[in-house]
Motif scaffolding. Sequence first.
Motif, PDB file in Angstrom:
ATOM      1  N   HIS A  39       2.603 -11.548  -7.318  1.00 12.34           N
ATOM      2  CA  HIS A  39       2.686 -10.999  -5.959  1.00 12.34           C
ATOM      3  C   HIS A  39       3.496  -9.709  -5.950  1.00 12.34           C
ATOM      4  O   HIS A  39       4.400  -9.523  -5.135  1.00 12.34           O
ATOM      5  CB  HIS A  39       3.286 -12.027  -4.993  1.00 12.34           C
ATOM      6  N   ARG A  73      10.078 -17.811   7.772  1.00 10.59           N
ATOM      7  CA  ARG A  73       8.974 -17.315   8.595  1.00 10.59           C
ATOM      8  C   ARG A  73       8.916 -18.026   9.952  1.00 10.59           C
ATOM      9  O   ARG A  73       8.125 -17.660  10.819  1.00 10.59           O
ATOM     10  CB  ARG A  73       7.629 -17.496   7.874  1.00 10.59           C
ATOM     11  N   GLU A 103       6.885 -17.173  13.502  1.00  6.22           N
ATOM     12  CA  GLU A 103       5.837 -18.120  13.868  1.00  6.22           C
ATOM     13  C   GLU A 103       6.118 -18.728  15.244  1.00  6.22           C
ATOM     14  O   GLU A 103       5.199 -18.929  16.046  1.00  6.22           O
ATOM     15  CB  GLU A 103       5.739 -19.225  12.814  1.00  6.22           C
ATOM     16  N   THR A 126       6.819 -10.801   7.263  1.00  8.79           N
ATOM     17  CA  THR A 126       5.480 -11.328   7.517  1.00  8.79           C
ATOM     18  C   THR A 126       4.631 -10.218   8.125  1.00  8.79           C
ATOM     19  O   THR A 126       4.809  -9.872   9.291  1.00  8.79           O
ATOM     20  CB  THR A 126       5.525 -12.529   8.477  1.00  8.79           C
ATOM     21  N   THR A 146      -0.477  -7.438   9.789  1.00  8.67           N
ATOM     22  CA  THR A 146      -1.895  -7.438   9.425  1.00  8.67           C
ATOM     23  C   THR A 146      -2.468  -8.853   9.435  1.00  8.67           C
ATOM     24  O   THR A 146      -3.687  -9.029   9.563  1.00  8.67           O
ATOM     25  CB  THR A 146      -2.106  -6.802   8.040  1.00  8.67           C
ATOM     26  N   ARG A 147      -1.606  -9.855   9.333  1.00  9.36           N
ATOM     27  CA  ARG A 147      -2.072 -11.243   9.394  1.00  9.36           C
ATOM     28  C   ARG A 147      -2.626 -11.595  10.772  1.00  9.36           C
ATOM     29  O   ARG A 147      -3.375 -12.574  10.907  1.00  9.36           O
ATOM     30  CB  ARG A 147      -0.939 -12.207   9.034  1.00  9.36           C
ATOM     31  N   ILE A 148      -2.209 -10.843  11.784  1.00  6.34           N
ATOM     32  CA  ILE A 148      -2.754 -11.080  13.121  1.00  6.34           C
ATOM     33  C   ILE A 148      -3.626  -9.902  13.558  1.00  6.34           C
ATOM     34  O   ILE A 148      -3.833  -9.653  14.743  1.00  6.34           O
ATOM     35  CB  ILE A 148      -1.632 -11.354  14.148  1.00  6.34           C
ATOM     36  N   THR A 207      -1.824  -3.220  12.805  1.00  7.43           N
ATOM     37  CA  THR A 207      -1.218  -2.310  11.818  1.00  7.43           C
ATOM     38  C   THR A 207      -0.137  -1.452  12.473  1.00  7.43           C
ATOM     39  O   THR A 207       0.232  -0.401  11.952  1.00  7.43           O
ATOM     40  CB  THR A 207      -2.281  -1.394  11.183  1.00  7.43           C
ATOM     41  N   ASN A 256       8.375  -7.043  15.076  1.00  8.14           N
ATOM     42  CA  ASN A 256       7.987  -7.104  13.668  1.00  8.14           C
ATOM     43  C   ASN A 256       7.517  -5.717  13.247  1.00  8.14           C
ATOM     44  O   ASN A 256       6.538  -5.192  13.777  1.00  8.14           O
ATOM     45  CB  ASN A 256       6.878  -8.138  13.461  1.00  8.14           C
ATOM     46  N   GLY A 289       2.273  -3.911   6.930  1.00  6.35           N
ATOM     47  CA  GLY A 289       1.337  -4.210   5.851  1.00  6.35           C
ATOM     48  C   GLY A 289       1.208  -3.168   4.773  1.00  6.35           C
ATOM     49  O   GLY A 289       0.149  -3.058   4.139  1.00  6.35           O
ATOM     50  N   ASN A 325      -3.281  -6.790  -3.564  1.00 10.46           N
ATOM     51  CA  ASN A 325      -4.536  -7.387  -3.118  1.00 10.46           C
ATOM     52  C   ASN A 325      -5.068  -8.370  -4.149  1.00 10.46           C
ATOM     53  O   ASN A 325      -4.909  -8.163  -5.332  1.00 10.46           O
ATOM     54  CB  ASN A 325      -5.573  -6.300  -2.860  1.00 10.46           C
TER      55      ASN A 325
END
Length: 242
Positions: A88, A151, A155, A186, A189-191, A194, A204, A208, A242
């Motif tokens: 990672h 996290r 969350e 976190t 980009t997870r939601i 950008t 936040n 990303g 990636n």
Amino acid sequence: MNRTLVIGDIHGSYKALLQILERANVTTHDRLIFLGDFVDGWGQSPEVIDKLMELKTSHNCIFIRGNHDDLLLGWLKTGQYSEEWFNHGGRSTMDSYTIMPEDKKQIHILFLESLEDYFLDDDNRLFVHAGFTNLNGVKHEYFSRLFYWDRTLWETALALDKSIDVTHPYYPKRFTHYKEIFIGHTPVTRIGQTVPVQMANIWNVDTGAAFKGPLTIMDADTKEYWQSKPAFELYPEENGRN
């Protein structure tokens, strides 16, 4: 102009760091708060650390510890690492540091050791890489590693019913101790975002840069922000995380 500027997770994207400093017209009058994860991802982690150390000599800087910074420090000091870190973003970082002179490694170790778990300013705004779990706030946190691994703070903010405000008995107690909380860790980009995202009183700023997003610098007072190009466009020869 005395601004407080917050910088999201850099992840070795040195070129993106230079871009945001230029685009935000950063001067020595600005206070710079870096939210951690300076390394791992793109191939210029040592250059990022060098730039941060340079800024430390000329600017008012706060450097927060991220989980990736802590993992790098552990490897530099002991030679031990996990496969998870290696896969990672740690691999490119290890490659960069393997060819670094030993005396320079020691300077980077000292910098990484100097990072702060969190910063609380005079306006009761909290700056932390990931979060915290103690209901009474950061000064009561039992496990310091949660500052750069948690996290659940983000969350919880994402899951919070928008009809519940701070006066509601079910409103998360953790949120009530600080005027605002600025985090990374976190990626938004997870939601599908950008740009910096606010949920409750939490901002936040990890947009990303380790993946397909840009690096962001934001004025903590006005919420104006400036971004680099998406980091992958600055490193077309690399794959990042990636």
